[in-house]
Write a protein that holds these residues in place. Sequence first.
Motif, mmCIF file in Angstrom:
data_model
loop_
_atom_site.group_PDB
_atom_site.id
_atom_site.type_symbol
_atom_site.label_atom_id
_atom_site.label_comp_id
_atom_site.label_asym_id
_atom_site.label_seq_id
_atom_site.Cartn_x
_atom_site.Cartn_y
_atom_site.Cartn_z
ATOM 1 N N ALA A 433 8.834 3.658 -10.066
ATOM 2 C CA ALA A 433 10.324 4.009 -9.398
ATOM 3 C C ALA A 433 9.853 4.341 -8.018
ATOM 4 C CB ALA A 433 10.746 5.609 -10.031
ATOM 5 N N GLY A 434 8.633 4.836 -7.633
ATOM 6 C CA GLY A 434 8.253 4.690 -6.144
ATOM 7 C C GLY A 434 8.130 3.301 -5.651
ATOM 8 N N PHE A 435 7.510 2.412 -6.657
ATOM 9 C CA PHE A 435 7.283 1.056 -5.967
ATOM 10 C C PHE A 435 8.808 0.405 -5.772
ATOM 11 C CE2 PHE A 435 3.180 0.894 -8.611
ATOM 12 C CZ PHE A 435 2.529 1.377 -7.353
ATOM 13 N N LEU A 436 9.763 0.618 -6.703
ATOM 14 C CA LEU A 436 11.011 0.183 -6.728
ATOM 15 C C LEU A 436 11.964 0.482 -5.493
ATOM 16 C CD1 LEU A 436 12.830 -1.751 -8.320
ATOM 17 C CD2 LEU A 436 13.856 0.185 -9.629
ATOM 18 N N VAL A 437 11.434 1.695 -5.180
ATOM 19 C CA VAL A 437 12.294 2.303 -3.794
ATOM 20 C C VAL A 437 11.836 1.962 -2.681
ATOM 21 C CG1 VAL A 437 12.449 4.531 -2.355
ATOM 22 C CG2 VAL A 437 12.829 4.621 -5.188
ATOM 23 N N ALA A 451 19.960 0.537 0.496
ATOM 24 C CA ALA A 451 18.896 0.585 -0.378
ATOM 25 C C ALA A 451 19.502 1.178 -1.460
ATOM 26 C CB ALA A 451 17.673 1.412 0.065
ATOM 27 N N ALA A 452 20.174 2.348 -1.457
ATOM 28 C CA ALA A 452 20.642 2.929 -2.465
ATOM 29 C C ALA A 452 21.649 2.246 -3.383
ATOM 30 C CB ALA A 452 21.430 4.341 -2.031
ATOM 31 N N GLN A 459 23.114 8.011 -2.420
ATOM 32 C CA GLN A 459 22.393 8.091 -1.272
ATOM 33 C C GLN A 459 21.562 9.438 -1.554
ATOM 34 O OE1 GLN A 459 23.936 7.353 2.673
ATOM 35 N NE2 GLN A 459 21.917 7.842 3.750
ATOM 36 N N PRO A 460 22.074 10.527 -1.878
ATOM 37 C CA PRO A 460 21.616 11.864 -1.917
ATOM 38 C C PRO A 460 20.187 11.461 -2.953
ATOM 39 C CG PRO A 460 23.733 12.361 -2.063
ATOM 40 C CD PRO A 460 23.854 10.670 -2.165
ATOM 41 N N ALA A 461 20.346 10.943 -4.052
ATOM 42 C CA ALA A 461 19.468 10.530 -5.214
ATOM 43 C C ALA A 461 18.503 9.744 -4.390
ATOM 44 C CB ALA A 461 20.156 9.957 -6.182
ATOM 45 N N LEU A 462 18.692 8.752 -3.414
ATOM 46 C CA LEU A 462 17.775 8.055 -3.063
ATOM 47 C C LEU A 462 16.626 9.031 -1.879
ATOM 48 C CD1 LEU A 462 16.142 5.666 -2.399
ATOM 49 C CD2 LEU A 462 18.025 4.965 -0.480
#
Length: 471
Positions: A433-437, A451-452, A459-462
């Motif tokens: 998940a970190g790589f994807l972000v 990006a979100a 955006q809060p989840a990102l």
Amino acid sequence: MTENLYPAFGILLVDDEPAWLRSLSLTLESSAGITNTSLCQDSRQVLGLLDGGGIGLVLLDLTMPHLSGEEVLKEISERHPAVAVIVISGLNQVETAVRCMKSGAFDYFVKTDEEDRIVGGVLRAVRMMELQRENLEMSSRLVSGELRHPEAFTGIVTGDRSMLALFSYVEAVAKSPQPLLITGESGVGKELVARAAHRLSGCRGKLVTVNVAGLDDTVFADTLFGHVRGAFTGAEQARRGMVEEAADGTLFLDEIGDLSIPSQVKLLRLLQEGEYFPLGSDLPKRLRARVIVATHQDLPAREGTGAFRRDLYYRLRTHQVHVPPLRERRGDIPLLLDHFLEEAARDLGKKKPTPPQGLAQFLSTYGFPGNVRELKAMVYDAVSVHRDRMLSMDSFVKAVERAAPQAGGAPSPAPRQNPFSGFAELPTFGDAAGFLVMEALERAGGNQTLAARLLGISQPALSKRLKMLKG
């Protein structure tokens, strides 16, 4: 207004018999549409006329007072080697013909030969000269890489190098009488390329566009060639075809890959013979227009299956350009976005809106199966519902989401390499998940909102994910 002359270079007819000169000139005009001719009765004036320039072909008699045709031929070969010479003599002697060919003559005919044979030889020489001049023109322009008339391409918004190379090629072949084939997916702007080629051609006539997709053989023939009165039931008046409407201009046939085989035969004859018959008429008319065709079809593939005639395909591809799809020139998306925003605002009577930061980056992640036409439709839709100073991105996001399920048949970029192939051990879900972000942030140029949207989360989840990564 003066009439356009054909060919672009002059043809000098040399003979001491004025009646023969007039007869040959009229024959060339009526049978081959050749109008750029000059007559000369004194062989001593030939070299002076050639020194003045503009002459590409000489039709030369042999038996003349003062200077014989053979003497003139030798002088032309030495002083003007780029000028082609066809000998048309009253002497039917093999030895004379051999001497003339050795001295540089392109062809040799006897005055008693059939008119069609002489006219055919002249047309062969004309086409050879045209190809030589086209090759020289193309070489000089393509090597320089500079456009002499960039204003002809103002309707095409691009900064892509492949498109600029395409412009150079179109400019180089624009004056050629040979057909131009434009290929590319739907919506890439093939008609705009055809319009640019027409502007550069120097033709004083208009551009006539015909979409031939779905036309059966009879309608195709009637549309292009017209008909005479009484040609069929209901033909109460004669009608000009589109070929005649495009006289001294350009005939643009769109979606040529969808033509039926019988219609392809008619088009091939039009291109090869340079003449056509209106429906119900026994009198041929001359083709006096440059022909440009376009298709989104894969013509070599259709030719391989028998759906497209091989002889017509090779006739059409004398000059050919391929307009790349928008996904192969993503650098044009910001330019096109700004252009269509201004155009839509003007057409809809609104002030040009300010696009949100990251909109161009978001659009560059989409494949655009409908190409430039699809992008234009997106922009017009967004501007039509626009109210505030800042343009909303929601309209674009919804358009992409709606198109995603339908894009399965659209061409897609090459598959990306497995991002975990270099790992000895698979990463955890948290690491993945970190790589994807981080990948989404890189594609969005650091814009968290964009990006979100790319990740399909809020955006809060990102922001929460980013805090977890920093922790």
